[in-house]
Design an enzyme around this catalytic site. Structure first.
Site, PDB file in Angstrom:
ATOM      1  CD  GLU A 119      -6.805  -0.201   1.012  1.00  0.00           C
ATOM      2  OE1 GLU A 119      -5.800   0.083   0.695  1.00  0.00           O
ATOM      3  OE2 GLU A 119      -6.961  -0.917   2.299  1.00  0.00           O
ATOM      4  CE  LYS A 133      -3.663  -2.603   2.015  1.00  0.00           C
ATOM      5  NZ  LYS A 133      -4.708  -2.597   2.857  1.00  0.00           N
ATOM      6  N   GLY A 153      -7.321  -4.636   7.514  1.00  0.00           N
ATOM      7  CA  GLY A 153      -6.880  -3.601   8.493  1.00  0.00           C
ATOM      8  C   GLY A 153      -7.463  -3.476   9.906  1.00  0.00           C
ATOM      9  CD  GLU A 190      -7.692  -7.634  -0.369  1.00  0.00           C
ATOM     10  OE1 GLU A 190      -6.608  -7.975   0.089  1.00  0.00           O
ATOM     11  OE2 GLU A 190      -7.907  -6.439  -0.538  1.00  0.00           O
TER      12      GLU A 190
HETATM   13  P1  13P Z   1      -4.723  -6.385   5.994  1.00  0.00           P
HETATM   14  O1  13P Z   1      -3.949  -7.643   5.806  1.00  0.00           O
HETATM   15  O2  13P Z   1      -3.678  -5.127   6.346  1.00  0.00           O
HETATM   16  O3  13P Z   1      -5.979  -6.292   6.569  1.00  0.00           O
HETATM   17  O4  13P Z   1      -4.888  -5.566   4.510  1.00  0.00           O
HETATM   18  C1  13P Z   1      -5.304  -6.725   3.308  1.00  0.00           C
HETATM   19  C2  13P Z   1      -5.198  -6.165   2.044  1.00  0.00           C
HETATM   20  O5  13P Z   1      -6.000  -4.985   1.689  1.00  0.00           O
HETATM   21  C3  13P Z   1      -4.445  -6.312   1.480  1.00  0.00           C
HETATM   22  O6  13P Z   1      -4.626  -5.948  -0.026  1.00  0.00           O
END
Ligand code: 13P
Length: 681
Positions: free
Chosen positions: A528, A441, A603, A597
């Site tokens: 996102e 990210k 997150g 996801e």
């Molecule tokens: P997290 O593993 O931090 O929850 O994020 C997942 C994610 O968005 C991977 O693309």
């Protein structure tokens, strides 16, 4: 905790199954107890229902035990078990305090507990039940639903069959002392002793009323109609002590005495009579069935012709006796004992017992007696005059077999099915690529990114890695990271690409630029980007085409937000997002990786459970199979993303349709990323 709950689950089940079965084999005995309770609490008018209540109680208890053992129908079973315990625990406390009924009968005649012991046992069961209530989700489910349904029918069949056998005959497994082969003379009097009333010791009966015990001599027994309940007989010496000899003969000692109408005790005389004696038994002449009354005539004539003794042994009640004589014209002699002793000797009313030299040969309900066979001299097990051989050990083994054979059979079939399914899953999983991909990210500077990539390369060096490892980095780092991981198993990707090929799109990065760095992957449709940049299917189709045209492998993300999970529309939402991929030919689709996801898990530390994740993964695979075909679906790698960590990765990756993970936070450190890679053993 899980292990404690499961131990408690099996112990609780074992107690309920055992006590249910112990009563099912002798429903008449249970119904006698039920009658005692009903009468004591002033519900005497319901005693006609006591056999039905007995059936219901023991079957319900047994089935509760079976359900708890299998971990099915948990809520209903826990509710019913709680109701049973809430009813019986205060009752047993009251019994323990007042001794109003000498024994509660919770294990039938199989195990005798004092009232305090029963109360203690119930308290332990309540504690166990409380644990099962609070942690019912940890209870083990031993069988799939279909086999559970089959097995519960088998178990119900067994319980009903046992109750049926025990209701119309003697108990299927008899734990009482008056079984065929018992030498009554020895068991009642001890070897070489006599039960008389004229020695320096005296046989007395203990009765109780309202919790108070009292001794009565055999010739002045109290009236049961006045609430006296028979407890036992004991031999009392002149010095007040209970006979040592009697206590030595203890395990064999049987409470039994017989008196004439004049009160003379004739136990010894009866049991010492050489040859055969036929006893017609009725604990209550008023309640005795009069259907087969003509058989009694046949029997008494037969006894007279063959020099057999013939007596009717009943509980003393002058009015009942008069009514019986009047109704049946009985001219045979009557002798008397306590009603509860007769109920212990034979459950049915009336019943017939044959004694030979004080030994019980057989006993049977009058309705099942082969009286014609007896009088015509045709031999069968009743009429031969031999001791009937009933092998109770074999019967116990039969019940255990009927209880456990279907159980193990179903379990075996289920294990075979499970292994077969697992093999199929493993085979189809083997065909697909397993991938653990990091999504950094917007978290790393160029230097941090290079250091992270180098650290990962070092950690993986020389290790056997069982999956493809990918890191998707900010555009600024892609080229440097490609260089940094050269010579390792690590693949590199970007986190997005432009929907355009090239031109005046300030700030955009084209797929061919990404490919020019040596990167092989690109994440598309991440939640996102959908959320903050309004990416929709139309745009994503264009991005997919750019990525594929430049030889990049798209990692295409789908997933629902919390409201969609809560309102149950998540599958439609995901199917809608998959439409962008479904614009591709099967050939191009096969070059893509899908990542599920759930947005509410990203997150947040809230991982979807492995069941929730697997459900959606299987749904996506089925949807791909519907759109293309099963082979395309079987070959598509579907990754899970959302708070995936080293601790939950093994369970998630063990699911049949989860082929790896797309990792956010945990991919930013080598120490947290490596355990996820290593989850692929
Ligand atoms: P997290 O593993 O931090 O929850 O994020 C997942 C994610 O968005 C991977 O693309």
């Amino acid at each position: 905790m899980k292990i404690v709950v499961r131990i408690v689950q099996f112990l609780f089940a074992a107690v309920f199954i055992f006590s249910g079965l112990a009563k099912c084999v002798d429903p008449a005995g249970t119904s006698i107890k039920v009658t005692e309770y009903l009468q004591y609490f002033g519900f005497g008018m319901l005693t006609d229902l006591s056999m039905g209540i007995a059936w219901l109680l023991c079957i319900v208890e047994f089935i509760c035990g079976v359900n708890i053992l299998l971990g099915h129908a948990r809520h209903l079973t826990l509710v019913v078990s709680t109701l049973l315990l809430l009813l019986f625990t205060p009752l047993t406390l009251w019994l323990a305090l007042t001794d109003a009924i000498s024994e509660c009968g919770c294990f039938g005649d199989a195990v005798h507990l004092t009232n305090w012991q029963t109360f203690g046992k119930n308290l332990i069961l309540i504690v166990m039940l409380a644990l099962l209530w609070t942690k019912s989700e940890l209870m083990y489910r031993l069988m799939g639903r279909t086999f559970y349904v089959f097995y519960s029918y088998c178990a119900l069949g067994l319980a009903v069959w046992l109750c049926w056998m025990g209701s119309w005959r003697e108990p299927f497994i008899d734990f009482r002392p008056f079984t065929p082969g018992t030498n009554l003379k020895e068991a009642v009097m001890g070897e070489g002793q006599e039960q008389t009333t004229d020695s320096d010791s005296e046989w007395v009966c203990i009765y109780q009323r309202n919790g108070v015990r009292q001794e009565f001599s055999l010739d002045s027994l109290p009236d049961e109609a006045e609430g006296w309940e028979f407890v036992e007989t004991i031999e009392r010496h002149a010095d007040g002590k209970v006979s040592d000899d009697r206590s030595k003969a203890e395990p064999k000692h049987i409470d039994f005495f017989v008196k004439t109408a004049d009160g003379e005790v004739i136990t010894d005389e009866l049991l010492s009579r050489p040859g055969y004696t036929l006893l017609l038994l009725s604990h209550s002449l008023d309640k005795a069935s009069q259907h087969d009354i003509d058989r009694i005539e046949l029997l008494s004539e037969y006894a007279g012709d063959n020099d057999y003794g013939f007596l009717c042994l009943t509980a003393r009640d002058e009015k009942q006796l008069e009514r019986w004589k009047f109704n049946t014209g009985a001219e045979y002699p009557f002798v008397f004992t306590d009603a509860s002793i007769i109920e212990t000797m034979c459950r049915s009313n009336p019943a017939v017992m044959l004694l030979r030299d004080g030994v019980i040969c057989w006993k049977t309900p009058l309705s099942r007696l082969d009286a014609e066979g007896l009088t015509s001299g045709k031999l069968n097990e009743q009429t031969s005059g031999d001791i009937e051989e009933i092998n109770y050990h074999n019967r116990i083994l039969l019940v255990l077999f009927l209880l456990f054979a279907p159980f193990f059979l179903f379990l075996l079939v289920e294990i075979v099915q499970f292994l077969h399914k697992q093999t199929l899953i493993n085979n189809s999983k083997k065909m697909r690529k397993k991938i653990v991909a990091g999504n950094w990210k917007m978290n790393t500077t160029l230097q941090e990114g290079i250091a992270l990539a180098e650290g990962l390369k070092e950690a993986l060096a020389g290790k056997k890695v069982n999956c493809d490892v990918v890191v998707c980095t900010p555009f600024i780092s892609v080229a440097s990271v490609v260089k940094a991981v050269e010579g390792s198993v690590i693949g590199v990707g970007a986190e997005d690409c432009s929907a355009h090929e090239k031109g005046a799109y300030t700030g955009e990065v084209a797929a061919n630029m990404i490919a020019s760095t040596g990167a092989k992957y690109v994440i598309l449709g991440h939640s996102e980007r959908r959320q903050y940049h309004g990416e929709n299917n139309e745009l994503l189709v264009a991005k997919l085409q750019q990525a594929l045209a430049n030889g990049l492998t798209p990692i295409f993300c789908v997933g629902e937000v919390k409201e969609e999970r809560v309102n149950g529309t998540y599958k439609e939402v995901i199917e809608g997002q998959m439409e962008a991929l479904y614009t591709l030919s099967a050939e191009d689709f096969a070059k893509c990786v899908v990542a599920y996801e759930p947005v509410w898990a990203i997150g947040t530390g809230l991982t979807a459970t492995s069941e929730q994740a697997e459900e959606v993964h299987a749904f996506i695979r089925a949807s791909i199979a519907k759109k293309y075909d099963a082979a395309v679906a079987d070959n598509t790698s579907i990754l899970y993303g959302g708070s995936c960590k080293g601790s939950n990765a093994p369970e998630l990756f063990a699911q049949p349709d989860i082929d790896g993970g797309l990792i956010g936070g945990a991919a930013l450190k080598v120490d947290t990323f490596m355990p996820i890679i290593e989850a692929w053993k």
